[in-house]
Design a protein around this motif. Structure first.
Motif, mmCIF file in Angstrom:
data_model
loop_
_atom_site.group_PDB
_atom_site.id
_atom_site.type_symbol
_atom_site.label_atom_id
_atom_site.label_comp_id
_atom_site.label_asym_id
_atom_site.label_seq_id
_atom_site.Cartn_x
_atom_site.Cartn_y
_atom_site.Cartn_z
ATOM 1 N N GLN A 185 37.632 24.317 37.452
ATOM 2 C CA GLN A 185 36.469 25.197 37.527
ATOM 3 C C GLN A 185 36.900 26.665 37.596
ATOM 4 O O GLN A 185 36.570 27.399 38.532
ATOM 5 C CB GLN A 185 35.608 24.811 38.720
ATOM 6 C CG GLN A 185 34.999 23.423 38.599
ATOM 7 C CD GLN A 185 34.259 22.985 39.854
ATOM 8 O OE1 GLN A 185 34.127 23.755 40.813
ATOM 9 N NE2 GLN A 185 33.776 21.756 39.877
ATOM 10 N N PHE A 186 37.692 27.069 36.625
ATOM 11 C CA PHE A 186 38.076 28.476 36.483
ATOM 12 C C PHE A 186 38.269 28.730 34.996
ATOM 13 O O PHE A 186 38.551 27.815 34.218
ATOM 14 C CB PHE A 186 39.347 28.793 37.280
ATOM 15 C CG PHE A 186 40.527 27.908 36.987
ATOM 16 C CD1 PHE A 186 41.443 28.224 35.987
ATOM 17 C CD2 PHE A 186 40.742 26.738 37.715
ATOM 18 C CE1 PHE A 186 42.533 27.417 35.718
ATOM 19 C CE2 PHE A 186 41.825 25.912 37.460
ATOM 20 C CZ PHE A 186 42.728 26.248 36.455
ATOM 21 N N ASP A 187 38.099 29.976 34.608
ATOM 22 C CA ASP A 187 38.129 30.305 33.190
ATOM 23 C C ASP A 187 39.326 31.190 32.844
ATOM 24 O O ASP A 187 40.169 31.488 33.688
ATOM 25 C CB ASP A 187 36.820 30.977 32.776
ATOM 26 C CG ASP A 187 36.510 32.221 33.611
ATOM 27 O OD1 ASP A 187 37.441 32.733 34.288
ATOM 28 O OD2 ASP A 187 35.356 32.686 33.588
ATOM 29 N N GLN A 188 39.377 31.611 31.594
ATOM 30 C CA GLN A 188 40.489 32.437 31.124
ATOM 31 C C GLN A 188 40.564 33.749 31.903
ATOM 32 O O GLN A 188 41.649 34.252 32.204
ATOM 33 C CB GLN A 188 40.330 32.717 29.628
ATOM 34 C CG GLN A 188 41.496 33.488 29.011
ATOM 35 C CD GLN A 188 42.782 32.675 28.988
ATOM 36 O OE1 GLN A 188 42.769 31.502 28.613
ATOM 37 N NE2 GLN A 188 43.877 33.291 29.394
ATOM 38 N N ASP A 189 39.409 34.295 32.239
ATOM 39 C CA ASP A 189 39.397 35.552 32.976
ATOM 40 C C ASP A 189 40.055 35.373 34.343
ATOM 41 O O ASP A 189 40.810 36.249 34.798
ATOM 42 C CB ASP A 189 37.957 36.045 33.132
ATOM 43 C CG ASP A 189 37.889 37.426 33.747
ATOM 44 O OD1 ASP A 189 38.616 38.318 33.272
ATOM 45 O OD2 ASP A 189 37.118 37.612 34.703
ATOM 46 N N ALA A 190 39.789 34.252 35.028
ATOM 47 C CA ALA A 190 40.410 33.995 36.330
ATOM 48 C C ALA A 190 41.916 33.858 36.193
ATOM 49 O O ALA A 190 42.678 34.352 37.041
ATOM 50 C CB ALA A 190 39.811 32.729 36.953
ATOM 51 N N LEU A 191 42.363 33.195 35.134
ATOM 52 C CA LEU A 191 43.801 33.062 34.898
ATOM 53 C C LEU A 191 44.423 34.431 34.628
ATOM 54 O O LEU A 191 45.487 34.753 35.176
ATOM 55 C CB LEU A 191 44.064 32.119 33.731
ATOM 56 C CG LEU A 191 45.524 32.039 33.245
ATOM 57 C CD1 LEU A 191 46.462 31.647 34.374
ATOM 58 C CD2 LEU A 191 45.639 31.071 32.067
ATOM 59 N N ASP A 192 43.788 35.225 33.821
ATOM 60 C CA ASP A 192 44.338 36.540 33.507
ATOM 61 C C ASP A 192 44.419 37.420 34.752
ATOM 62 O O ASP A 192 45.375 38.183 34.927
ATOM 63 C CB ASP A 192 43.482 37.221 32.438
ATOM 64 C CG ASP A 192 43.613 36.541 31.079
ATOM 65 O OD1 ASP A 192 44.588 35.783 30.874
ATOM 66 O OD2 ASP A 192 42.717 36.748 30.229
ATOM 67 N N ARG A 193 43.397 37.318 35.615
ATOM 68 C CA ARG A 193 43.423 38.108 36.849
ATOM 69 C C ARG A 193 44.562 37.659 37.767
ATOM 70 O O ARG A 193 45.191 38.469 38.444
ATOM 71 C CB ARG A 193 42.093 38.006 37.581
ATOM 72 C CG ARG A 193 40.928 38.692 36.886
ATOM 73 C CD ARG A 193 39.763 38.885 37.860
ATOM 74 N NE ARG A 193 39.397 37.645 38.533
ATOM 75 C CZ ARG A 193 38.500 36.782 38.092
ATOM 76 N NH1 ARG A 193 37.889 37.010 36.931
ATOM 77 N NH2 ARG A 193 38.199 35.700 38.779
ATOM 78 N N ALA A 194 44.813 36.360 37.824
ATOM 79 C CA ALA A 194 45.909 35.852 38.648
ATOM 80 C C ALA A 194 47.255 36.221 38.052
ATOM 81 O O ALA A 194 48.220 36.487 38.774
ATOM 82 C CB ALA A 194 45.794 34.338 38.797
ATOM 83 N N ARG A 195 47.332 36.243 36.749
ATOM 84 C CA ARG A 195 48.598 36.451 36.062
ATOM 85 C C ARG A 195 49.014 37.922 36.054
ATOM 86 O O ARG A 195 50.208 38.233 36.189
ATOM 87 C CB ARG A 195 48.478 35.927 34.632
ATOM 88 C CG ARG A 195 49.703 36.164 33.789
ATOM 89 C CD ARG A 195 49.733 35.296 32.552
ATOM 90 N NE ARG A 195 48.469 35.127 31.882
ATOM 91 C CZ ARG A 195 48.207 34.141 31.024
ATOM 92 N NH1 ARG A 195 49.135 33.239 30.767
ATOM 93 N NH2 ARG A 195 47.032 34.051 30.428
ATOM 94 N N ALA A 196 48.082 38.842 35.894
ATOM 95 C CA ALA A 196 48.429 40.258 35.718
ATOM 96 C C ALA A 196 49.232 40.818 36.893
ATOM 97 O O ALA A 196 50.260 41.484 36.678
ATOM 98 C CB ALA A 196 47.165 41.079 35.480
ATOM 99 N N PRO A 197 48.845 40.606 38.150
ATOM 100 C CA PRO A 197 49.679 41.121 39.257
ATOM 101 C C PRO A 197 51.066 40.480 39.285
ATOM 102 O O PRO A 197 52.048 41.137 39.621
ATOM 103 C CB PRO A 197 48.868 40.769 40.506
ATOM 104 C CG PRO A 197 47.461 40.639 40.033
ATOM 105 C CD PRO A 197 47.573 40.053 38.655
ATOM 106 N N PHE A 198 51.140 39.192 38.951
ATOM 107 C CA PHE A 198 52.437 38.516 38.917
ATOM 108 C C PHE A 198 53.347 39.190 37.902
ATOM 109 O O PHE A 198 54.528 39.456 38.178
ATOM 110 C CB PHE A 198 52.248 37.041 38.570
ATOM 111 C CG PHE A 198 53.535 36.261 38.484
ATOM 112 C CD1 PHE A 198 54.033 35.604 39.597
ATOM 113 C CD2 PHE A 198 54.243 36.177 37.286
ATOM 114 C CE1 PHE A 198 55.217 34.883 39.523
ATOM 115 C CE2 PHE A 198 55.421 35.466 37.201
ATOM 116 C CZ PHE A 198 55.915 34.822 38.326
#
Length: 965
Positions: A876-889
């Protein structure tokens, strides 16, 4: 190991002879200095011949509305910008009926108009690589409230967002009643987290020391009653009174032209106007203290506290700053006597029959009402009488005879370095560090000498004499009668402390102390320099591998990405935990942290500091999963000394027994604090549950009492002195410069043959395939509760790296969701975390969610963790949630790859293997390439099973303490 190693810094501070209370006060001093309240402060100083000239690389100015700013161009990290907004109002400025309101306002302004607004900001910032809490945060001190933002990539859209948020903080905050009620829960949980018995007792001690002054009363956690009584009207009143341009400072440091920074600040804040058309209201004046107050005592009984004795005398504090050379000279004289007495007390604490485990003298220049000169003592085995007598004798000896010329020379040398180190961050370093230093200096009214700080200090202290320091001591140790406070597990008779002190004052004068002589460094030579017999270059890594005739291997990597231009040395050896049985792990880890303080065969640690005081060096020894590492960081000019220090530890470690007398007590006290930490308690409970029927990885009280330096020597000496060594040198250094220095140290040591030290009974966590029955642990002396949910993963290896990175992203998505749900929407926690741990060749991997909360909210929090985990597992998460998690990493990874420590650790861990190095370097691109389907698949596989639930609850009132020290 994860639950054991973290708190060792506290154990180390105690066992190495440093007072935890003094350390806490020192940390607070930097944040709690009063802000300058004179409008003409800068202009008055400009024409003062005795003033401290400002750093010319820092551009300062004032907007027409009164907002002050400071700007500095800096290229570390490249393309990054750090911004600070400081408002000159903090906990001290709240009226008695609104205690805690400054901190509450900080929470509300940081969040925006409510959970939806906070989520929108967090999501938008994440898209630019900004991690919540790490890159965007805020804090409230006594006299200021600061908002901090570090942009890893400062393009126009990111800067637009940054200044839109900061402007909303400045004058756009709202305080809806419903949001205020929700935020009360967050603040109550934060307050509970900070109400650990040991720290609460120390704060009570500090309040007594400072005669109950306003600054002491406001320094602790916000009172529960005040949080609960806070209203929107109270918040609006404080916000309108203090959040105004002529009471604020903006600092901007980064890889942008200064003129662009100035334009940004003018555009964002030029139209900011005070809510009330009137001057800044006067800040609360310092409270007057009773200088005629007689000697007094206070006994603080706390079964879970750390026995601590403190004796202070107070003068009236002044709202002033070290902005001229005469002021700096006066403070240096006070700091000098404290430094000398600390050295004397540290030597005393290392004596076999010493009555104290540690002691620290300080002259509190914290701009508080009660300007105290204090000694804080950790009595050995609770024997306060002998500890008091020892401190009092040294005080009277200093008063009678003063310091020697050599002591003064050593003290001024150390203070010179401290002053320069404190200010160098305003000149060099990474932008976040520079911005924080500038914001503190500007908001506090302190000068910004920057790279000339060493010259400033030398000018201020030129010709300082022993008599001058004695006069400073006589002045500082005056004022009120002695205030004697004792944190204890069992109270002595009333009046006993004052009586013992009076008897000590009436005793015959002590004899003069021993003469202090200069110390020579005995490890300047290791014999004939070794010869390089093999060289291999790795041009794409800007690295060379050198093999010396004795078999020592060295890697030299040039890295000029750090603005500090430092050099890091990492010496790896041994097999780490693979060479230890389960019951040796804690002892070895503690010994690793303490080994530097046990000195060398031919010189003790304190004498090392004196012998090498003209050089910058340090040393840490870490016991890792697969190897051990000696690490030090220095300047290129001091690389030779740094290598000498590390080579000396690798050939003749001291394991001196002068720590034995205070070691057991220091460890017990550290463990007492650790056991109050939910994270450590949950991890230890899991470790124990995985080893049914076996002793805990945490030593028993009986075992702790018997730990000695010899135990550390038995576990570590052979590895240090006979295992083959690999040396990594990374930083602003080249092969031509580093090679002769390496040849003269590690290349000159006797040859070492490989030894297989791995053992069959080395224990690593494994086999957690299904959830364990629920576990409950108690937190002695704590007010908070917590829920830990643990999902088993696998033992990491390169073949499964892509799934490992997918799980890291799934963990970040879960953390974001948990924070937004449990903190922002429900207000049931302060600092929820999700950690995904997958170390190679080590423990079985784990994913752990840890949520602190009120004891009464445990059931609801468990349900929320389950709901969030189920949602992530169901995709229950979308591409935007993944991108938000990934960018700081990705942003953090990019920054890490510019840092010496990251490269040194990587090269040491991979033994310089280019393929393995490139595999780790390539993880950044691997994460960038992960698809949404891959992350959902990993989340479904590993978060779908039910977790092991571990609940940490406060110990019942009246329960027995965690263990008497």
């Amino acid at each position: 190991m994860r639950g054991i190693l973290g708190p060792l810094a506290f154990v180390l501070a105690l066992a190495a002879g440093q007072s935890a209370l003094a350390a806490e006060k020192t940390a607070n001093n930097a944040a709690d200095k009063a802000v300058e309240r004179k409008a003409d402060h800068a202009s008055a100083r400009a024409n003062d011949a005795l003033g401290i000239d400002p750093n010319t690389s820092v551009i300062q100015g004032t907007l027409p509305n009164g907002l002050r700013y400071a700007l500095k161009h800096n290229e570390s990290p490249r393309s990054g910008v750090s911004i600070r907004l400081s408002v000159a109002a903090g906990a001290y400025d709240a009226e008695e009926g609104e205690v805690g309101v400054a901190h509450f306002v900080e929470h509300m302004t940081f969040a925006g108009s409510g959970p939806a607004d906070e989520t929108a900001y967090a999501n938008a910032f994440q898209g630019f690589g900004v991690d919540h809490g790490r890159d965007r945060n805020a804090h409230t001190a006594l006299h200021e409230t600061s908002y901090e933002l570090d942009l890893p990539q400062a393009g126009a859209p990111a800067l637009d967002l940054a200044f839109r948020w900061l402007r909303q903080v400045a004058d756009g905050a709202t305080f809806p009643a419903a949001v205020v009620e929700t935020e009360k829960g967050v603040l109550l949980n934060e307050s509970r987290e900070r109400q650990v018995a040991a720290y609460t007792a120390w704060r009570d001690l500090a309040v007594f020391e400072e005669m109950g002054a306003r600054s002491a009363r406001r320094a602790g956690p916000d009172p529960v009653a005040s949080i609960q009584a806070t209203t929107p009207a109270r918040l609006k009143a404080f916000y309108g009174r203090w959040y105004r341009p002529d009471n604020a400072v903006v600092v901007m440091v980064g890889d942008l032209p200064v003129e662009e920074m100035r334009r940004r600040i003018e555009a964002a804040f030029g139209s900011w106007k005070p809510a009330v058309d009137s001057p800044v209201p006067p800040h609360a004046p310092f409270e007057a203290i009773d200088l005629k107050a007689p000697a007094a005592e206070d006994i603080i009984v706390e079964p879970n506290g750390v026995p601590t004795l403190a004796i202070c005398r107070n003068l009236q504090g002044q709202d002033d700053h070290l902005d001229t050379l005469p002021k700096l000279r006066a403070q240096a004289a006070s700091d000098a006597w404290a430094s000398m007495l600390n050295t004397r007390m540290e030597r005393l604490a290392h004596q076999p029959d010493a009555p104290l485990a540690s002691a620290a003298w300080a002259e509190d220049d914290n701009d508080k009402e009660a300007r105290g000169a204090c000694v804080t003592v950790i009595p050995r085995d609770g024997d306060w009488r002998r500890a008091m007598a020892a401190a009092q004798t040294e005080l009277r000896r200093f008063a009678a005879y003063g310091p020697s010329a050599q002591e003064l020379k050593d003290a001024l040398h150390d203070l010179h370095n401290q002053y320069w180190n404190a200010h160098k961050d305003e000149e060099r370093g990474a932008s976040p560090t520079i911005a924080a230093a500038l914001a503190d200096a500007l908001s506090q009214g302190d000068p910004i000498p920057g790279d000339d700080a060493d010259k400033v200090f030398d000018r201020a202290t030129a010709g300082m004499t022993v008599d001058e320091v004695r006069a400073a001591f006589a002045h500082d140790w005056s004022g009120t009668g002695a205030r004697i406070a004792f944190v204890t597990t069992s109270a002595p008779p009333a009046g006993a402390l004052k009586t013992a002190w009076a008897e000590g004052e009436a005793a015959p004068a002590p004899t003069a102390g021993p003469t202090v002589a200069a110390i020579a460094w005995p490890y300047a030579s290791f014999g004939k320099p070794g010869k390089v017999v093999a060289r291999q270059a790795f041009p794409t890594l800007d690295m060379v591998r050198l093999t010396f005739a004795n078999g020592a291997v060295a890697y030299v990597k040039t890295l000029n990405g750090e603005a500090e231009r430092r050099v890091t040395v990492d010496v790896s050896f041994g097999a780490g935990r693979h060479a230890l049985s389960a019951d040796q792990v804690f002892i070895a880890a503690l010994g690793g942290r303490l080994t530097p303080y046990m000195g060398l065969k031919r010189i003790g640690y304190m004498d090392m500091k004196r012998a090498l005081q003209d050089s910058t060096w340090n040393v840490d020894l870490d016991i890792g999963d697969t190897q051990n590492n000696l690490v030090g960081t220095t300047w290129p000019s001091d690389l030779g000394v740094q290598l000498q220090v590390l080579a000396a530890y690798a050939s003749e470690p001291g394991f001196r027994t002068d720590i034995d007398a205070s070691l057991a007590q220091g460890v017990r006290m550290g463990l007492r604090i650790m056991r109050s930490s939910p994270g450590a308690a949950v991890q230890l409970a899991l470790d124990d549950a995985m080893r049914p029927g076996l002793p805990s990885l945490m030593p028993s009280e009986q075992r702790i009492s018997s730990i000695r330096a010899a135990d550390f020597a038995d576990l570590l000496r052979a590895d240090l002195t006979s295992d083959p060594l690999e040396v990594v040198v990374v930083g602003s250094i080249d092969e031509k410069t580093a090679t002769p220095l390496l040849a003269a140290t590690f290349g000159a040591l006797p040859p070492r043959a490989p030894v297989d030290r791995t053992r069959a009974d080395a224990w690593f966590m494994k086999g957690l395939a299904s959830p364990l029955p629920p576990i409950t642990v108690t937190l002695p002396g704590a007010k908070t509760a917590a829920v830990g949910a643990v999902w088993p993963l696998w033992q990491a290896d390169p073949a499964h790296r892509r799934e490992e990175m997918a799980m890291q992203m799934a963990g970040r998505i879960m953390a974001d969701t948990l924070r937004k749900r449990v903190r922002e929407q429900l207000g049931k926690t302060y600092s929820p975390t999700v950690q995904v741990s997958l170390p190679d060749q080590s423990d079985q991997g784990l994913a752990m969610a840890l949520v602190d909360t009120a004891p009464g909210d445990l059931d609801q929090v468990r349900a929320e963790i389950a709901s969030v985990a189920a949602g992530v597992a169901a995709g229950q998460f979308d591409q935007d949630a993944l991108d938000r998690a990934r960018a700081p990493f990705l942003a953090q990874t990019d920054q890490a790859r510019t840092q010496n420590l990251w490269w040194a650790g990587l090269i040491a861990a991979t033994h310089g293997d280019p393929a393995k190095i490139n595999e780790t370097v390539g993880e950044r691109d691997l994460v960038a390439s992960l698809s949404l389907d891959e992350v959902k698949a990993a989340a479904k596989r590993w978060f779908s099973p039910a977790p092991t639930l571990i609940t940490a609850v406060p110990e019942a009132p009246g329960a027995q303490a965690a263990g008497a020290p």
